[in-house]
Write an enzyme that holds these catalytic residues in place. Structure first.
Site, PDB file in Angstrom:
ATOM      1  N   THR A 380       0.888  -1.154   0.000  1.00  0.00           N
ATOM      2  CA  THR A 380       0.000   0.000   0.000  1.00  0.00           C
ATOM      3  C   THR A 380       0.924   1.201   0.000  1.00  0.00           C
ATOM      4  OG1 THR A 380      -1.741  -1.200   1.195  1.00  0.00           O
ATOM      5  CG2 THR A 380      -1.749   1.165   1.504  1.00  0.00           C
ATOM      6  N   ASP A 422      -9.227  -9.009   1.207  1.00  0.00           N
ATOM      7  CA  ASP A 422      -9.462  -8.307   2.478  1.00  0.00           C
ATOM      8  C   ASP A 422     -10.848  -8.599   3.043  1.00  0.00           C
ATOM      9  OD1 ASP A 422      -6.960  -7.256   2.707  1.00  0.00           O
ATOM     10  OD2 ASP A 422      -7.494  -5.223   2.115  1.00  0.00           O
ATOM     11  N   GLY A 472      -0.673  -3.047   5.814  1.00  0.00           N
ATOM     12  CA  GLY A 472      -1.750  -3.969   6.186  1.00  0.00           C
ATOM     13  C   GLY A 472      -2.168  -3.738   7.628  1.00  0.00           C
TER      14      GLY A 472
HETATM   15  N1  GLY Z   1      -5.250  -3.872   1.593  1.00  0.00           N
HETATM   16  C1  GLY Z   1      -4.733  -3.282   2.767  1.00  0.00           C
HETATM   17  C2  GLY Z   1      -5.751  -2.540   3.552  1.00  0.00           C
HETATM   18  O1  GLY Z   1      -6.727  -2.092   2.996  1.00  0.00           O
HETATM   19  O2  GLY Z   1      -5.618  -2.370   4.728  1.00  0.00           O
END
Ligand code: GLY
Length: 575
Positions: A380, A422, A472
């Site tokens: 991210t 997710d 994450g």
């Molecule tokens: N895909 C990482 C998050 O949305 O936390």
């Protein structure tokens, strides 16, 4: 950098007082919004070209929101490993003119085809390949809609101007850096399944190598369409048709209506007080703000600066443990499930959690009832912006895992996310990570998957800091530790560099970066019953900017774990 961090830790080590007895929360000063404006703009992002593009847009007369469009789009080009227009994100905005804060939710949504049954393998287990690779792992992208929304509603420059740097860099190329090369190598087998992906990353016959130039002419054309046609340039017409065809060709199912029907949501940010700070942060479908509120309000019962390190770390870990337990049970998309935000973030609830913390004994996570579930994954990116008008942007965007789904629909240059992972794709059934149990985050058509992304800012009468990070489930604890460090008086760069520790209820262990916990602290924590994975490799990529309202100083901090990041300040010309 390390010297500054150690200095701060040493201050904490030397701090007197050993009693962890809870003290009543400190009285709060109101969030004073002063008339004074920052003396210029500050931007911190994970790539120097993105920070540069944002500053150039400010120089051209754009505001923080225009700069955010430029930064977000350039990151999408130069960090396909982390985020992109095939993914989504959250944008926390402060509009100085109206005084309004808004949370723009550009999270991906589940296509109708994505029922839990679609993710089962022949044995009835979770099909990890489907969940993380290729078309079934991808949600309907949200980032392009966010760029259009930000530009049309909050910016003052046309998308043709704000997307120009990203278009140029996609067309002319940028220098491949080690994290991108390494990330590609780790996902190569998946990426090279798809002809559209091969066309981008194997254009010269070999995978990207550090120092080479990576050009993405199809992505440049897609961004040009977005610049000239706005929303329809991505969600309808040629680009949309190519994405639909590729998803179909690879065995998945998206519909025209799902793409054309995608909308960002404007939500009220989550607000809380911690000591003298007013904190503005991410509401659901992020779990970040709720967890942050729980942890900080629990910790407010102690004067952390007066505790010795092991006791301080113990209390922070116990607060983390309880907040992460709750997130797996209660958090999900508020448009689909009732999330008890008010209850979970109330001081009374925090007082109850605090009362359950033993001053010098770890509570085994197994004794906290709940349903363990896999948490969000860790690729991210984040950027932070302040401008001279007082506008702010704290934005975190993602394609989820390294290089997302690995699927680039041919002719688009758009790397699709793998955000479907997710979701709790198989609620109530054990999976590779343990027992998976929560319903709040089960997939449903149009639903947004739970996230840990926590774009935030903290403000007192004297200071402002805009903060965020990727990582994450470790995003929340990075932002937490940054807030505690700002509260302890650290400046932006040492905050970004600070060694980190983390606990997420399950697995029941403290993860610690090298330097985060000294040997004596580790021993003391073990004696309290904690399990410690000390000396793990580093994580995160925190980007922060600050404004000291007394001195007028603007500052920025970029995570030294990522050498291509950049924080910079652009002072406004003297009037
Ligand atoms: N895909 C990482 C998050 O949305 O936390």
């Amino acid at each position: 950098m390390r010297i500054a961090v150690r200095t701060w830790l040493a201050v904490l080590l030397l701090a007197v007082g050993t009693s962890p007895a809870a003290t009543p929360p400190k009285a709060h000063t109101a969030n004073a919004v002063t008339a004074a404006k920052p003396p210029g703009a500050a931007i911190a992002s994970a790539h120097t070209l993105a920070t540069q593009a944002g500053l150039d847009i400010i120089r051209t007369g754009g505001n923080a929101f225009d700069a955010a469009v430029a930064v977000a789009a350039v990151l999408s080009v130069v960090e396909p490993v982390s985020s992109g227009i095939g993914g989504g994100g959250f944008f926390l905005l402060h509009d100085a003119k109206s005084g309004r804060d808004v949370f723009v939710d550009a999270r991906e949504t589940a296509p109708e085809s994505a029922t839990p049954a679609a993710y089962l393998d022949k044995q009835g287990g979770l099909d990890r390949d489907r969940a993380t690779n290729g078309p079934w792992s991808a949600g309907i992208p949200g980032l392009p809609a966010a760029l259009v929304h930000l530009s049309e509603k909050y910016g003052r420059l046309p998308l043709r101007t704000t997307l120009a740097p990203a278009i140029r860099i996609a067309r002319d190329g940028f220098e491949v850096y080690p994290r991108l090369e390494k990330g590609y190598a780790s996902r190569r087998a998946v990426m090279e399944r798809y002809r559209g992906t091969r066309a981008v990353f194997l254009a010269d016959g070999t995978p990207p190598v550090t120092g080479e130039t990576l050009r993405q002419p199809d992505l440049a054309r897609t961004l040009e369409r977005l610049a000239t046609k706005g929303f329809d340039g991505f969600y309808r017409g040629d680009v949309a048709e190519k994405m639909l065809a590729s998803v179909r060709e690879e065995g998945g199912r998206w519909t025209r209506d799902e793409l054309a029907g995608y909308r960002v949501r404007e939500r009220e940010p989550l607000r809380l007080k911690y000591r003298d700070w007013a904190i503005t942060t991410a509401p659901p479908p992020s779990s970040g703000g709720v967890a942050l509120a729980q942890i900080l309000q629990v910790l407010e019962g102690w004067d952390l600066a007066k505790l010795e390190p092991a006791q301080r770390t113990h209390l922070i870990v116990e607060a983390m443990r309880r907040a992460y337990r709750d997130r797996t049970i209660y958090l999900g998309d508020p448009d689909f499930v009732k999330v008890p935000v008010a209850r979970l973030t109330s001081p009374e609830y925090a007082a109850g959690l605090r009362a359950s913390i033993h001053p010098d004994r770890a509570l085994p996570s197994a004794l906290l009832s709940g349903q363990p579930a896999p948490l969000e994954d860790d690729e991210t990116t984040h950027f932070s912006i302040i401008d001279a008008e007082g506008n702010r942007v704290s934005a975190t965007q993602t394609v989820n895992l390294t290089f997302g789904s690995g699927l680039v629909p041919p002719g688009t240059g758009v790397l699709l996310n793998n955000e479907m992972d997710d979701f709790a794709l198989k609620p109530g059934t054990p999976n590779a990570f343990g027992v998976m149990g929560f319903k709040a985050n089960a997939p449903e058509p149009g639903k947004r998957m739970l996230s840990s992304m926590t774009p935030s800012w903290i403000e007192s009468e004297e200071k402002l800091a805009v903060i965020g990070a990727p990582g994450g489930s470790r995003i929340i604890t990075q932002v937490l530790l940054a807030i505690l460090a700002y509260d302890a008086g650290l400046a932006a760069q040492p905050v970004a560099a600070l060694p980190r520790f983390h606990h997420q209820w399950m697995p029941d262990a403290i993860s610690a970066e090298p330097g985060a916990l000294d040997a004596a602290t580790v021993e003391a924590l073990k004696a309290m019953g904690h399990t410690i994975n000390a000396g793990e490799s580093t994580w995160g990529n925190l980007q922060t900017v600050t404004w000291d309202k007394r001195s007028g100083a603007l500052d920025g901090g970029t995570d030294p774990r990522n050498p291509v990041g950049r924080a910079d300040v652009l002072l406004a010309p003297a009037k």
